[in-house]
Every structure is written in structure tokens, then in C-alpha cells.
Design a protein around this motif. Structure first.
Motif, short mmCIF file in Angstrom:
data_model
loop_
_atom_site.label_atom_id
_atom_site.label_comp_id
_atom_site.label_asym_id
_atom_site.label_seq_id
_atom_site.Cartn_x
_atom_site.Cartn_y
_atom_site.Cartn_z
N ALA A 6 24.20 0.81 85.35
CA ALA A 6 23.79 1.10 86.73
C ALA A 6 22.89 2.32 86.86
O ALA A 6 21.88 2.30 87.56
CB ALA A 6 25.03 1.27 87.60
N MET A 7 23.23 3.38 86.16
CA MET A 7 22.58 4.67 86.40
C MET A 7 21.07 4.62 86.16
O MET A 7 20.30 5.29 86.83
CB MET A 7 23.21 5.74 85.49
CG MET A 7 22.61 7.12 85.67
SD MET A 7 23.62 8.43 85.00
CE MET A 7 23.63 8.06 83.28
N THR A 8 20.66 3.82 85.18
CA THR A 8 19.25 3.80 84.80
C THR A 8 18.47 2.74 85.56
O THR A 8 17.29 2.53 85.28
CB THR A 8 19.14 3.53 83.29
OG1 THR A 8 20.01 2.45 82.98
CG2 THR A 8 19.54 4.74 82.49
N GLY A 9 19.13 2.02 86.48
CA GLY A 9 18.39 1.05 87.28
C GLY A 9 18.82 -0.39 87.08
O GLY A 9 18.00 -1.29 87.13
N GLN A 10 20.12 -0.62 86.84
CA GLN A 10 20.69 -1.98 86.84
C GLN A 10 20.20 -2.88 85.71
O GLN A 10 19.78 -4.01 85.95
CB GLN A 10 20.38 -2.67 88.17
CG GLN A 10 20.41 -1.78 89.36
CD GLN A 10 21.73 -1.86 90.10
OE1 GLN A 10 22.35 -2.89 90.14
NE2 GLN A 10 22.17 -0.76 90.65
N ARG A 67 20.29 9.45 93.66
CA ARG A 67 21.37 8.73 94.34
C ARG A 67 21.87 9.52 95.56
O ARG A 67 22.71 10.38 95.44
CB ARG A 67 22.56 8.52 93.41
CG ARG A 67 22.34 7.54 92.30
CD ARG A 67 22.79 6.15 92.63
NE ARG A 67 22.80 5.35 91.42
CZ ARG A 67 21.73 4.77 90.88
NH1 ARG A 67 20.55 4.91 91.46
NH2 ARG A 67 21.81 4.07 89.77
N GLY A 82 16.19 7.39 88.88
CA GLY A 82 17.49 7.44 88.21
C GLY A 82 18.50 8.25 88.97
O GLY A 82 18.45 8.34 90.19
#
Lengths: 615, 205
Positions: A470-474, B54, B50
Motif C-alpha cells: 500500500a505505502m508505495t502506491g498499491q 497520506r 508515497g
């Protein structure tokens, strides 16, 4: 049509996208990656255009595998490119360092990015340029998107000329900077399946052959220095003689231009873009411009400074080389840092920058509304207690270190949460609760768990399985059931853990009561226990819901039932707010992603789903 | 670190866009950048992806003109700052110049979760403006999100509304015609984008 696929003309390209274009112009056949910011977009774009261009692309389980697969393709005569962030290079380095010894047949380009100022890196502020020296490999360092594109294309030819992989080094501001790029023609790469692997002893190295090859590599490095000198990639910008000159690379070079402009100075600047740096050219630059002082301008460590100092010493020149003495080795490059250094060297008075003039409320990044990690953290803290030792790892759940979650007592590297947990258990006898994500599980968690079972540890491993990186863009991983835009075998985390001999439970973090019951049961057991906390990444879920027009519930606080205990606020969801003036807790409908966890936390049943739902 | 008075350059215009991750900072930046390119201008941008964004502070640096060298705007060099959330304008002060910087702010208040947890009240808008005032030439605040919700039911069009206001007051070195043509090309004639741009340009403040 995507700008990156246009046949010709000038387009504004992200540094990462320019890598892809350069590879397309070079006729690349294969691309692989393990996603990492700031180069995740290289892989994602390759994935997006894979069908259209015929360039095969693969997300790999980790960076080491990604590099090995790309090497196998290059061993077989096809052109390959692999990308990962600097920490990924660490993971892959075990396989990358021998590659110069082995040699490649098809061109192989290794793209990595450092992240000065750690915009998206929690482990260290690493300068990966030193790997070029250890690996005996040439390294190109572009300063804008045009150079990224041109250098990438050239790197393939260079790789084939010297039969070794070529490194392309980006930094955050190059990877995520956009500048204009003049496009060249796209070349169709050789089709997969047409590669030829010839069995020869070329691909195996053992002493004494490895030492002979090491000697050869040092001869090649000398040849590469000449290649660097002739490449035209290291440039000199004309300036005044007899004073100060600048030597810089990458983004620091553009900052030099900006700084000199702003000071109204015309100083000679040498840009180094091709390692091994040409020592003769550096000496010539210093002599021709009759420099009394040289300022080396580079981000993080003193990679260029040390080499310029070596040239000056070898040539016996009377010139003072200044680098990290005036430009600190941490943080990212800004023209202001160079202005400050030049001010000191030239005796120009430059007012010190005032501290931030007003108190700024820093808005930290935060887990999304409805994030299953927040629910997992909540349930675990309720059962294991705030005082337990929590082992952290790399993923979105890093954000659990902030208020009000405050969990994860150490975070080191991918997969390390479990290894360190075992060490802490050995030293203290404590049972550590260690987190890892599903992507981390496949990346480096497997040997960690195997080790824990084998060495009869006692720990609770929580696999935060949101079904995606998730963190790097799914991006998908081996547990996701998909690969680049296609279905793929779905590897079962629980079956793997059971096979390794761990006690396993699978829970749903949104079913808070049930998850807490399971946690309590597991807490009372001994040995290596794995709890797979499974719920899809909420950002991915919301995107899919929007795409498929699925209604998602929205929650609200019934003020008649609310007793203002503040328990919902403790949960730390960005949709839940407290109005102090009105002494009122409320949910921002625009922000609520409908996970329902707050309604389960409220002891008075005051949080309810709205009858109407949002699309 | 040093601070120097920026020398005016022949061809350089610096726009800094900020907001909370997810508000449309990048989209707004991409539209203005593409419009500038469509007018034959040279463009440089810098953004972050990244984990950094968020629901956190987001920045998009946009430099138009061939005299700009870096993708990041140097200190005290912003011609325009755009804050899709007013609180987020304050970290940009180091880029502002009292003599030239014009600020465009949306009045929507997105309270950081940290404020809720620590029970810190969100400062009132006049307080934020007061802090910003001594560092910029001009502050223009609009109820862009409120207008967007009123007209489209969605908050995300606030960025286009603010863009319309900037065009109305000729705060950007790009013509309104080019911007609407760019939006039409990137997002199509249908949808709310052109409507909200038009209403911001023609409507009262």
C-alpha cells in the motif's frame, strides 16, 4: 496517449517516467522491480504500458529477486532494467556485486534512488553512490528529466560494450521533478523467448578465476574513466578564472546554477555525471581556470569531495578543496546552502536565515480513515497492553508510531521486526509482539519466521495483511492474487506459516470483539504464534467501490446518546473530531470511509450508520 | 542557511501549491503546468509521492520560465502561493516575499487529527491571515470548498474554483482561454471542471 509514449516532440516528464522512456528508446525487453518510493513510478508505468509496448514487466517478491531475474534476462542476451529504492539496493547487493565479475550479454541497467532528507525513508539517510565503487560498475547521475532519459538509453549501450550492469542513480528531487524532455524514436526490443543462454564457464566464478577477474575489473575501471571523459556527460560551464570553482553532480548542479544566478556571480562549474570520474579532466578544470578554491557540492556524503581531494594531492596542486566543511552532509540540497558556502568563501555578507517566523502546526501524515491497521493496533493494544514490547517493520503501519497509537518500539528494516524480536526474547525473556505487512512477509519475513520457529523462540507475529503493497502506491505482491494487470496464483500466508510450524490464527480487524478474543487465546499460548489480521487496504477498497459504484456506509454520532467519554477520539481516525467550544464529538462525513470500528468502540451505542450511503 | 534577496529575473514565475494530501494539490499543479506548456513556456515542477502525503502537508512547486534553474522554488521567491487548506499556508512563509507574493486560500478548515487528540482548537481564520499578512503582499481567501459543494456536491472541485479566481484577477502568467482549453483537453467538455471554473471567474467574490 500517455506523454511517455508519444512518437516525438517535447513533453514534461517526471524523472521516473523519463527512465521508462529512455529504456523504450533503447529497445528494452524486460523490466522488474520491488516497489519503493521514490522510484515506485518506474515499475508502475512499465506495468501500465506493458501490453501496449510489449515490454514484459514483473513485480517481484523483493529487490534481490528482481535484480536476479533481470540478470538472467541479460545473461540470455536481452536488454533488462530493474528499479528499486536505495534500501532495495542493500537487499539486492548480495547478487549485484558479483554481476560485474560474471558479466552480462544483453544490456542491464540498475536504477535506484537515494532519498536525501528522508522524505519517504525511515531507516537511514543513505548515500548509495559508494556501491558503484564496491561493485566495480559505472554509474550515471542525471540532473534533470532530459538527462534521465538520455542517460538511461545510453546505459544499455555502455552495459553491452563492457558486459556489465550500469547503475543509474536518481535522488528524490530528480525522480519526482518534472522538466521538459525532447523525445527520440522508440525502438522495439527483442521479444521474450528469443534470448539464447549459452552454457559456458563464463557464468560461474570461483577462485582463482574470481581473483583474475577482479584484476581485469580494475583495468576496465580505467577504460571506463576514459569512456567517462569522452562521453560528453561531464560538462564544464564557463566562468571567471583565478578564483573559486564549483564541482557538482545531479540535483546539486542545478542548485549551483541557481545560487550563482542569485549572487550575480559567474563561477566556472564542473558537472560530474559519469562515475568513474575522469581524474584528468578534473585536474584540467582546476588548472585551466587557475582555481584557488574549489567547492564540491553534493548531497549526503563526501563522495566527490574525497575524489577531487585525491586528484589535487596526486597532481600536487595548490588549491583548497572545500565540501562538507561548509555544506552539511545531511538533508537535501538547496541553492541557499550553496549561497551560504560561497558567502563564507568569498567574504560576501549573507544574512543568516531567521528561524521559522511563525509557529507552524506540523501536519504529520496519518493512517487513512477506515485503515485496517488502525483497527489492528487498537485491538492489539486492548489485549496486549500499552506496556508490551512492539516490534515494528516497514510499511504504512510505520505511521502507528504517532499519537494516539504510539506502538512499535523499534523499526529497522524490511522483515527485521521478527528477527530483533527473537533477540529481545533471548536477552530479556519477554514475549515481543512483532508486526509485518503482507508484502514484507513475502519480501523478507519468511526467513525471519523460519528462524524463529527453528530456534524455538517465543513471540507473537502479527501479519497486517491488507492484500497489497500500500505505502508505495498499491502494487500487488505474491499474496494479492494478481500480478501486473492479470490474475496470478495467490499464496496463502496462513498455510505457509502452518507449514513452517507456527501456531496460526486468521482474524478480521474490523470485527473487534472476535479479534480481541482470538488475541487473548493466542497470548496464553507459547512458541511462535502468527496472527494474520486480514482486511483490504481501505484506500484500495474505496477506489474499487467508486469504480464499481458500490455504496459505502457513512457513520455519525447521535448527540442524544453521546456521553462525551471521548473514547472514539482516542481511536485517532481523521474523520472523528472534537469541538471544544461546543464540547461535542462529531464525524466529518466527507472523511468517513465506513469501516464501522468507531461504532464498535463507543460504549453507549451512539455511533450509527446513516440510512443513506455515499457512492 | 542563508537568505538572499532574490534578484528579479527576466523570465521566471514561481507558483507554490499546498494543501492536505488528497485535496487535489497535484491535479491543480498539473493543470497549470500543462497550460503554461500549451502557451509555449518552459516548466519545471517538484512534488512528493508515497507515505509523505497520506493526509499530511503536501507541496507542489511549479516554476515557469527559462531562467528558473532548480525544480524547487528558492526561498523568498514565490510569486503566488495557493493553499487549499489555510493552515497549510504557514509552512510556506520562507518562500514568500512581502514585496510580491500573492496568496490564494480556501477557507475550509481540515482539522489535523493531532489537534483533536490533544484538544487543541483549530485557530480562527483571522489568526492565520494575521500570521501570513506580514510575509505576503496580498491575501485572497475564498469559500472555495463551500462553493464547490454547493455547485457540484463535491469538495474536490475547490482547486478549480480557486484557479478561476486567480484567472479572474490575472494572478497567473497564463490566459484564461488557455487554461479552459487545457482543462477541456485533459478532462473533457463534460463534468464539473469547466462549469466551476467559469462560475469562479464570473461570480462575485
Amino acid at each position: 496517449m500517455l506523454d511517455v509514449l508519444k512518437p516525438n516532440g517535447s513533453v514534461l516528464l517526471l524523472g521516473d517516467d523519463a527512465v521508462v522512456r529512455g529504456a523504450l528508446e533503447a529497445g528494452v525487453s524486460f523490466s522488474s522491480t520491488y516497489p519503493g518510493t521514490p522510484v515506485s513510478e518506474v515499475g508502475d508505468l512499465f506495468c501500465q504500458i506493458s501490453k501496449e509496448t510489449g515490454v514484459h514487466f514483473e513485480y517481484c517478491a523483493n529487490e534481490k529477486v528482481a535484480a536476479e531475474v533481470a540478470a538472467g534476462v541479460a545473461f540470455s542476451g536481452l536488454r533488462s532494467i530493474v528499479s528499486f529504492k536505495h534500501f532495495g539496493f542493500n537487499v539486492a547487493s548480495d547478487s549485484i556485486f558479483p554481476l560485474a565479475y560474471h558479466g552480462v550479454k544483453g544490456g542491464m541497467v540498475i536504477v535506484f534512488s537515494d532519498d536525501p532528507n528522508c522524505w519517504s525513508s525511515g531507516q537511514s539517510e543513505q548515500d548509495t553512490r559508494f556501491f558503484a565503487k564496491i561493485g566495480h560498475m559505472p554509474m550515471l547521475e542525471p540532473s534533470n528529466s532530459q538527462e534521465v532519459k538520455d542517460f538511461t538509453k545510453y546505459a544499455f549501450d555502455l552495459s553491452e560494450k563492457y558486459n556489465m550492469p550500469v547503475l543509474l542513480r536518481l535522488t528524490t528531487r530528480i525522480a519526482y521533478g518534472k522538466t521538459m524532455v525532447k523525445l527520440g524514436p522508440i525502438k522495439k526490443g527483442k521479444a521474450l523467448g528469443t534470448g539464447k543462454f549459452s552454457n559456458s564457464d563464463k557464468w560461474s566464478t570461483m577462485p582463482p578465476k574470481i581473483i583474475e577477474r577482479h584484476a581485469e575489473l580494475h583495468e576496465i575501471i580505467e577504460k571506463l574513466e576514459k569512456e567517462s571523459s569522452n562521453s560528453g556527460f561531464n560538462k564544464i560551464l564557463n566562468g571567471n578564472k583565478g578564483g573559486v570553482g564549483l564541482i557538482a553532480s545531479g540535483v546539486s548542479y542545478t542548485c549551483c546554477l541557481e545560487a550563482c544566478d542569485r549572487l550575480g556571480l559567474k563561477l566556472p562549474i564542473m558537472k560530474l555525471s559519469f562515475y568513474p570520474y575522469p581524474k584528468k579532466d578534473i585536474a584540467k578544470f582546476i588548472k585551466e581556470y587557475d582555481l584557488k578554491e574549489v567547492l564540491t557540492v553534493e548531497e549526503i556524503e563526501d563522495f566527490i569531495e574525497q575524489q577531487v581531494k585525491q586528484v589535487v594531492a596526486e597532481e600536487g596542486m595548490q588549491v583548497k578543496v572545500i565540501g562538507k566543511e561548509l555544506i552539511q552532509p545531511w538533508g537535501e540540497m538547496r541553492s541557499e546552502k550553496i549561497i551560504y558556502a560561497l558567502g563564507k568563501m568569498l567574504g560576501i555578507e549573507i544574512p543568516e536565515e531567521k528561524k521559522t517566523p511563525v509557529d507552524v502546526f506540523k501536519r504529520d501524515p496519518i493512517l487513512c480513515p477506515g485503515c485496517p491497521h488502525r483497527a489492528s493496533f487498537w485491538n492489539i493494544k486492548q489485549t496486549m497492553g500499552a506496556e508490551a514490547v512492539y516490534g515494528g517493520d516497514i510499511g504504512c503501519y510505520i505511521l502507528g508510531i504517532f499519537d494516539p497509537i504510539n506502538m512499535q518500539d523499534y523499526i529497522v528494516s524490511m522483515g527485521s521486526g521478527t528477527g530483533i524480536a527473537h533477540g529481545i526474547h533471548r536477552a530479556t525473556g519477554k514475549t515481543v509482539v512483532a508486526f509485518m505487512g503482507d508484502s514484507t512477509f513475502f519480501h523478507s519475513g519468511l526467513p525471519e519466521i523460519a528462524n524463529a520457529v527453528y530456534n524455538q523462540s517465543d513471540m507473537i507475529i502479527i501479519v497486517l495483511d491488507n492484500g497489497i503493497t500500500a505505502m508505495t502506491g498499491q502494487q500487488p505482491n505474491p499474496g494479492a492474487g494478481i500480478k501486473c494487470e492479470e490474475n496470478a496464483p495467490k499464496l496463502s500466508i496462513e498455510e505457509i506459516c502452518r507449514a513452517m510450524g507456527a501456531e496460526v490464527a486468521v482474524v478480521n480487524p474490523f470485527a473487534t470483539k472476535k479479534m480481541q478474543e482470538t488475541l487473548k487465546e493466542m497470548k496464553d499460548k507459547k512458541g511462535v504464534r502468527v496472527i494474520v489480521s486480514r482486511q483490504p487496504c481501505r484506500l484500495m477498497f474505496m477506489r474499487n467501490a467508486k469504480k464499481n459504484k458500490i455504496k459505502v456506509p457513512v457513520y455519525y454520532i447521535d448527540q442524544k446518546l453521546c456521553k462525551k467519554c471521548g473514547k472514539c477520539n482516542e481511536y485517532g481516525c481523521p474523520a472523528i473530531h472534537y469541538d471544544k467550544k461546543k464540547d461535542m464529538y462529531y464525524i466529518d462525513e466527507n472523511m468517513c470511509w465506513g469501516c464501522s470500528v468507531c461504532s464498535q468502540i463507543c460504549p453507549y451505542g451512539a455511533i450509527k450508520a446513516k440510512p443513506e450511503q455515499k457512492e | 542557511m542563508a537568505e538572499t534577496k532574490s534578484k528579479p529575473k527576466a523570465d521566471e514565475f514561481n507558483i507554490l501549491i499546498t494543501g492536505v494530501g488528497g485535496q487535489g494539490v497535484m491535479t491543480l499543479g498539473a493543470i497549470i503546468a500543462q497550460a503554461a506548456i500549451n502557451e509555449g513556456k518552459e516548466v519545471r515542477t517538484s512534488e512528493l509521492h508515497g507515505l509523505a502525503k497520506r493526509f499530511g502537508h503536501t507541496e507542489f512547486h511549479l516554476r515557469i520560465g527559462k531562467d528558473a534553474k532548480t525544480t524547487i522554488i528558492p526561498n523568498k521567491s514565490a510569486d503566488v502561493i495557493i493553499a487549499l487548506e489555510p493552515l497549510e499556508s504557514l509552512p510556506l512563509i520562507k518562500y514568500c516575499d512581502k514585496e510580491k507574493t500573492v496568496a490564494f486560500l480556501d477557507s475550509i478548515q481540515i482539522k489535523p487529527t493531532k489537534m483533536d487528540i490533544k484538544e487543541i482548537p483549530y485557530p480562527n481564520l483571522e489568526e492565520i491571515k494575521e500570521k501570513l499578512k506580514s510575509h505576503v503582499k496580498e491575501i485572497n481567501m475564498y469559500d472555495a470548498s463551500a462553493e464547490a459543494v454547493k455547485q457540484t456536491g463535491k469538495r474536490v472541485y475547490a482547486n478549480i474554483y480557486l484557479l478561476g479566481k486567480m484567472l479572474k484577477y490575472k494572478a497567473l502568467p497564463i490566459s484564461a482561454r488557455t487554461v479552459s482549453k487545457t482543462i477541456e483537453k485533459e478532462f473533457g467538455k463534460e463534468g464539473f471542471n469547466l462549469k466551476i471554473l467559469d462560475s469562479a471567474m464570473k461570480g462575485k467574490d
